[in-house]
Write a protein that holds these residues in place. Structure first.
Motif, short mmCIF file in Angstrom:
data_model
loop_
_atom_site.label_atom_id
_atom_site.label_comp_id
_atom_site.label_asym_id
_atom_site.label_seq_id
_atom_site.Cartn_x
_atom_site.Cartn_y
_atom_site.Cartn_z
N ARG A 1 0.85 -1.20 0.00
CA ARG A 1 0.00 0.00 0.00
C ARG A 1 0.88 1.24 0.00
NH1 ARG A 1 -4.39 2.27 4.38
NH2 ARG A 1 -3.89 4.40 3.87
N TYR A 2 0.51 2.21 -0.84
CA TYR A 2 1.21 3.49 -0.91
C TYR A 2 0.21 4.63 -0.84
CZ TYR A 2 5.17 0.75 -2.53
OH TYR A 2 6.18 -0.18 -2.62
N ASP A 3 0.55 5.65 -0.06
CA ASP A 3 -0.25 6.87 -0.01
C ASP A 3 0.32 7.83 -1.04
OD1 ASP A 3 -2.01 6.14 2.08
OD2 ASP A 3 -0.40 6.48 3.52
N VAL A 4 -0.53 8.26 -1.97
CA VAL A 4 -0.10 9.09 -3.09
C VAL A 4 -0.88 10.40 -3.09
CG1 VAL A 4 0.04 9.24 -5.61
CG2 VAL A 4 0.47 7.06 -4.46
N LEU A 5 -0.15 11.49 -3.24
CA LEU A 5 -0.78 12.80 -3.42
C LEU A 5 -0.82 13.07 -4.92
CD1 LEU A 5 -1.95 15.41 -2.26
CD2 LEU A 5 0.39 16.30 -2.15
N LEU B 1 -1.67 15.70 -7.69
CA LEU B 1 -1.84 17.14 -7.92
C LEU B 1 -2.17 17.32 -9.40
CD1 LEU B 1 -1.62 20.11 -7.25
CD2 LEU B 1 0.85 19.87 -7.19
N GLU B 2 -3.46 17.44 -9.69
CA GLU B 2 -3.94 17.48 -11.08
C GLU B 2 -5.20 18.33 -11.14
OE1 GLU B 2 -4.49 17.66 -14.55
OE2 GLU B 2 -2.95 16.12 -14.33
N ASP B 3 -5.19 19.37 -11.98
CA ASP B 3 -6.36 20.26 -12.07
C ASP B 3 -7.36 19.82 -13.13
OD1 ASP B 3 -4.42 21.01 -14.01
OD2 ASP B 3 -5.41 22.94 -14.26
N ASN B 4 -7.00 18.88 -13.97
CA ASN B 4 -7.92 18.41 -15.01
C ASN B 4 -8.68 17.18 -14.48
OD1 ASN B 4 -8.86 16.72 -17.22
ND2 ASN B 4 -7.78 18.14 -18.57
N PRO B 5 -10.00 17.30 -14.31
CA PRO B 5 -10.77 16.19 -13.74
C PRO B 5 -10.68 14.91 -14.58
CG PRO B 5 -12.13 18.17 -13.89
CD PRO B 5 -10.84 18.47 -14.58
N GLY B 6 -10.62 15.04 -15.88
CA GLY B 6 -10.52 13.86 -16.74
C GLY B 6 -9.21 13.12 -16.55
N ASP B 7 -8.11 13.86 -16.45
CA ASP B 7 -6.81 13.24 -16.21
C ASP B 7 -6.76 12.57 -14.84
OD1 ASP B 7 -5.98 14.07 -18.71
OD2 ASP B 7 -4.76 15.73 -17.96
N ALA B 8 -7.32 13.23 -13.84
CA ALA B 8 -7.34 12.65 -12.49
C ALA B 8 -8.15 11.36 -12.49
CB ALA B 8 -7.93 13.66 -11.50
N ARG B 9 -9.26 11.34 -13.21
CA ARG B 9 -10.09 10.14 -13.30
C ARG B 9 -9.32 8.99 -13.94
NH1 ARG B 9 -12.74 8.81 -17.50
NH2 ARG B 9 -12.99 10.94 -18.24
N LEU B 10 -8.59 9.28 -15.03
CA LEU B 10 -7.80 8.25 -15.72
C LEU B 10 -6.73 7.67 -14.79
CD1 LEU B 10 -7.31 9.85 -19.24
CD2 LEU B 10 -8.70 7.85 -18.66
N ILE B 11 -6.09 8.51 -14.00
CA ILE B 11 -5.06 8.03 -13.07
C ILE B 11 -5.69 7.15 -12.01
CG2 ILE B 11 -3.42 8.77 -11.28
CD1 ILE B 11 -2.89 11.22 -13.17
N ALA C 1 -4.92 3.17 -11.39
CA ALA C 1 -4.49 2.71 -10.06
C ALA C 1 -5.35 1.54 -9.58
CB ALA C 1 -4.55 3.86 -9.06
N ARG C 2 -6.64 1.57 -9.88
CA ARG C 2 -7.53 0.49 -9.47
C ARG C 2 -7.20 -0.83 -10.17
NH1 ARG C 2 -11.47 4.63 -9.08
NH2 ARG C 2 -12.13 4.33 -11.23
N GLU C 3 -6.57 -0.76 -11.32
CA GLU C 3 -6.24 -1.97 -12.09
C GLU C 3 -4.98 -2.67 -11.58
OE1 GLU C 3 -6.16 -1.12 -16.26
OE2 GLU C 3 -8.16 -0.23 -16.22
N THR D 1 -0.43 -3.85 -5.88
CA THR D 1 -0.19 -2.58 -5.17
C THR D 1 -1.51 -1.84 -5.01
OG1 THR D 1 1.99 -2.44 -6.19
CG2 THR D 1 1.11 -0.44 -5.22
N GLU D 2 -1.72 -1.32 -3.81
CA GLU D 2 -2.89 -0.49 -3.55
C GLU D 2 -2.43 0.95 -3.40
OE1 GLU D 2 -6.59 -0.05 -0.40
OE2 GLU D 2 -4.85 -1.25 0.15
N LEU D 3 -2.96 1.83 -4.23
CA LEU D 3 -2.65 3.25 -4.14
C LEU D 3 -3.82 3.97 -3.48
CD1 LEU D 3 -1.07 4.00 -7.64
CD2 LEU D 3 0.06 3.29 -5.54
N ILE D 4 -3.54 4.59 -2.36
CA ILE D 4 -4.53 5.42 -1.67
C ILE D 4 -4.26 6.84 -2.16
CG2 ILE D 4 -5.46 6.15 0.54
CD1 ILE D 4 -5.61 3.08 -0.10
N ILE D 5 -5.16 7.37 -2.97
CA ILE D 5 -4.90 8.64 -3.65
C ILE D 5 -5.68 9.77 -2.99
CG2 ILE D 5 -5.14 9.90 -5.83
CD1 ILE D 5 -4.73 7.22 -7.26
#
Length: 74
Positions: free
Chosen positions: A3-7, A9-19, A23-25, A29-33
């Motif tokens: 498990r990793y805690d990830v910050l 920093l993305e202002d584009n909602p579409g790009d944040a959704r893709l990331i 991460a869910r795939e 590794t589990e990313l807590i975003i």
């Protein structure tokens, strides 16, 4: 599972959704975003807690390019 805690920093909602979707795939590794949209928001989060990694867009509403990286490093 690691498990990793990830910050994020993305202002584009579409790009944040893709990331988040990518991460869910991950299978081993589990990313807590924690998602923020401005450098100011990122700096507030970093002051409040620690993260294993920071993923950042370099073109933000309140910061551009290497200025963003340098501010995060401080």
């Amino acid at each position: 599972m690691t498990r990793y805690d990830v910050l994020l920093l993305e202002d584009n909602p579409g790009d944040a959704r893709l990331i988040r979707e990518a991460a869910r795939e991950l299978k081993t590794t589990e990313l807590i975003i924690e998602h923020v949209t401005t450098l100011r928001g990122a700096l507030e989060q970093l002051a409040a807690r620690s993260f294993d990694a920071v993923l950042t867009d370099l073109a933000l509403p309140d910061s551009m390019g290497l200025e963003t990286v340098h501010a995060l490093q401080r």
